[in-house]
Design a protein around this motif. Structure first.
Motif, PDB file in Angstrom:
ATOM      1  N   ALA A  58      41.020  49.763  42.353  1.00 35.27           N
ATOM      2  CA  ALA A  58      40.908  48.396  41.862  1.00 35.27           C
ATOM      3  C   ALA A  58      42.261  47.861  41.402  1.00 35.27           C
ATOM      4  N   GLU A  59      43.039  48.713  40.736  1.00 36.99           N
ATOM      5  CA  GLU A  59      44.374  48.295  40.289  1.00 36.99           C
ATOM      6  C   GLU A  59      45.277  47.998  41.481  1.00 36.99           C
ATOM      7  N   GLU A  60      45.200  48.834  42.513  1.00 29.93           N
ATOM      8  CA  GLU A  60      46.001  48.612  43.719  1.00 29.93           C
ATOM      9  C   GLU A  60      45.594  47.328  44.430  1.00 29.93           C
ATOM     10  N   ALA A  61      44.322  46.959  44.290  1.00 27.35           N
ATOM     11  CA  ALA A  61      43.827  45.733  44.923  1.00 27.35           C
ATOM     12  C   ALA A  61      44.159  44.492  44.105  1.00 27.35           C
ATOM     13  N   GLY A  62      44.795  44.678  42.933  1.00 24.58           N
ATOM     14  CA  GLY A  62      45.193  43.550  42.110  1.00 24.58           C
ATOM     15  C   GLY A  62      44.053  42.892  41.359  1.00 24.58           C
TER      16      GLY A  62
END
Length: 424
Positions: free
Chosen positions: A59-63
Motif C-alpha cells: 500500500a505504501e509503494e502504491a502511494g
C-alpha cells in the motif's frame, strides 16, 4: 484457491445452507466459537502481523494516503483489543429468540413477535482488516452467515483473519461454511455479489464514497450504508473553555482517519477569539491546518497558526486527516442551520453549560448520534456497549448509528391457538 464467478455463487449458496443451521444454534455453541476466535487472534498474532506488514508495504509503494494506511494497519495492541471485543460480544445477551412483544386476542390466539436472524449478510469493504473479525463475530452471535469481500490492499491480512474465524467455527462443531471469504481482488465479483438477492439478505458496504455509491446503485438486495461522516462540534458561548478544548481536541486528533472524527468546528462569536487562540496553541505541535471563514481566519492568522481561507467545498468535506474547517457564528440558531445544511447525519456535538440549549440540540439535530459535552469519537459499537459494529449507518431504516447484534435481526410472528378458525 482463487475464486471464479461459479465458485463465488457456490460460496453464497453454502452460506445460505449454513445460515439455516445457525438460525437455531444455541448461545453456548456460538459463544464457544467466539471464544475460539479471540484465542486464535492471540495465538496467531505474529502470523496476522506478518501478513499485514506485507499489505502495508504494498500500500505504501502504491502511494496510498495516510488515512487509508492507518485503517489498514494492524498492531499487537489493535489485535488484542479486537480479541477483547469478540469476548464482549460473547458475553452479550443472545438476541435470537427474544420476545419483542406479545398479546392475546379476544378469540384466544396468543401472538408474539420473536427476534430471528436476517439470514446471510454480505459485506464489501476496503482497507480495514478489523472488519473481517467484527462482522464475523457479530454475524455469528446473531445467527447469521456472512459473505465477505475485502479490498485488494488487505487481502493477505483478511485471508489469515478469515481462516482464524473458520477454524473456530469448526472447533465449536458449527458449519465453517457460515463464513465465506472471497479470496480474490477481481472487481467482477462485486457486481456478481450485488446481484445475488436470492442468496444474500442484506449488503453492507464499508469504504469510500465511490464504493458505497456503487453498492447502493447496483445492489438487488437491501443495503445499509454509512456514507460520509462529516461531523461537527459547536462550542457555545456559555461553555467551560478548558472542557471544550479537551472535547474538540479529542474529537479531531485522537484518531483522524475514522468516520466519527470532527471535520468542522463551529464557535460562537462571543468566545471565538480566546477559544481559537487556545486551540491554535494546543494544535501547534500537531500540524493541523485550519480552513477558516473570514472571521476565524483573522483570529488565527494573528496567532501564526496553520490557517488558510476555507474554500467552497471545505464545509462539505470529510477530511480523514489533519485538517479542520472552522466557522464563527452569531447564535445557536446559525449553528443548527449550518449543521442541517452541511451535516451528513453521522455524529454531531455541542459544548455548552446551558442545559436547555443542550436539550434543544439533542432534539433538533438530525443525526445518528448526537452529543452534549462529549467527543464525537464515542460513536462506535464497542463504546456504545454493543461489543463491536458491522458498520455505522447514517440511514434511518432499518438501522441507524452503530449496528450491533439486534440490528442484524428481524422478527417473525409466532401464533399459538387451540383450534381457532377464521369465520366467513
Amino acid at each position: 484457491m482463487t475464486a471464479s464467478l461459479s465458485t463465488v455463487r457456490a460460496q453464497a449458496e453454502a452460506a445460505r445452507t449454513a445460515s439455516r443451521v445457525l438460525a437455531y444454534t444455541g448461545s453456548a455453541a456460538k459463544n464457544a466459537a467466539l471464544e475460539g476466535i479471540a484465542a486464535g487472534l492471540r495465538q496467531r498474532c505474529e502470523e496476522v502481523l506478518a501478513a499485514n506488514a506485507q499489505d502495508m508495504r504494498d500500500a505504501e509503494e502504491a502511494g496510498i494516503s495516510a488515512a487509508f494506511l492507518d485503517r489498514l494497519l494492524l498492531t499487537e495492541e489493535r489485535l488484542a483489543a479486537q480479541a477483547e471485543d469478540v469476548l464482549r460480544i460473547a458475553a452479550l445477551d443472545d438476541p435470537v429468540g427474544e420476545t419483542i412483544a406479545q398479546h392475546v386476542m379476544p378469540n384466544g390466539l396468543r401472538i408474539q413477535r420473536v427476534r430471528v436472524p436476517l439470514g446471510v449478510i454480505g459485506a464489501i469493504f476496503e482497507s480495514r482488516p478489523n472488519v473481517t473479525i467484527d462482522i464475523s463475530a457479530l454475524c455469528l452471535k446473531s445467527g447469521n452467515a456472512c459473505v465477505l469481500r475485502g479490498g485488494k490492499e488487505a487481502l493477505r491480512s483478511n485471508r489469515v483473519l478469515a481462516g482464524i474465524c473458520r477454524e473456530a467455527l469448526s472447533a465449536a462443531a458449527l458449519p465453517d461454511a457460515s463464513l465465506q471469504f472471497i479470496d480474490s481482488t477481481d472487481r467482477t465479483f462485486v457486481g456478481e455479489l450485488l446481484r445475488m438477492s436470492d442468496l444474500i439478505d442484506l449488503m453492507v458496504p464499508r469504504g469510500g464514497t465511490d464504493l458505497i455509491r456503487r453498492v447502493r446503485d447496483e445492489a438487488k438486495m437491501p443495503v445499509v450504508a454509512g456514507g460520509v461522516g462529516i461531523c461537527h462540534v459547536f462550542v457555545d458561548a456559555t461553555v467551560d473553555a478548558g472542557a471544550a478544548l479537551d472535547i474538540v481536541d479529542n474529537a479531531k486528533t485522537r484518531r483522524m482517519s475514522i468516520c466519527n472524527a470532527m471535520d468542522s468546528l463551529i464557535v460562537h462569536r462571543e468566545i471565538a477569539a480566546p477559544f481559537l487562540r487556545k486551540l491554535a496553541a494546543r494544535w501547534a505541535s500537531k500540524d493541523i491546518q485550519f480552513r477558516a471563514d473570514r472571521e476565524a481566519l483573522a483570529i488565527l492568522e494573528a496567532t501564526e497558526a496553520n490557517a488558510v481561507a476555507a474554500g467552497p467545498g471545505d464545509f462539505d468535506t470529510e477530511f480523514l486527516g489533519p485538517v479542520a474547517a472552522v466557522r464563527v457564528v452569531d447564535s445557536a440558531d446559525e449553528a443548527l442551520e449550518h449543521i442541517a445544511v452541511h451535516g451528513s447525519g453521522h455524529s454531531e456535538a455541542i459544548c455548552t453549560a446551558d442545559a436547555a440549549l443542550g436539550e434543544r440540540f439533542l432534539r433538533e439535530v438530525d443525526a445518528a448520534a448526537v452529543y452534549v459535552n462529549a467527543s464525537t469519537q464515542f460513536t462506535d459499537g464497542g463504546q456504545f456497549g454493543l461489543g463491536a459494529e458491522i458498520g455505522i449507518s447514517t440511514q434511518k431504516m432499518h438501522a441507524r448509528g452503530p449496528m450491533g447484534l439486534r440490528e442484524l435481526t428481524s422478527y417473525k410472528w409466532v401464533v399459538r391457538g387451540d383450534g381457532q378458525v377464521r369465520p366467513s
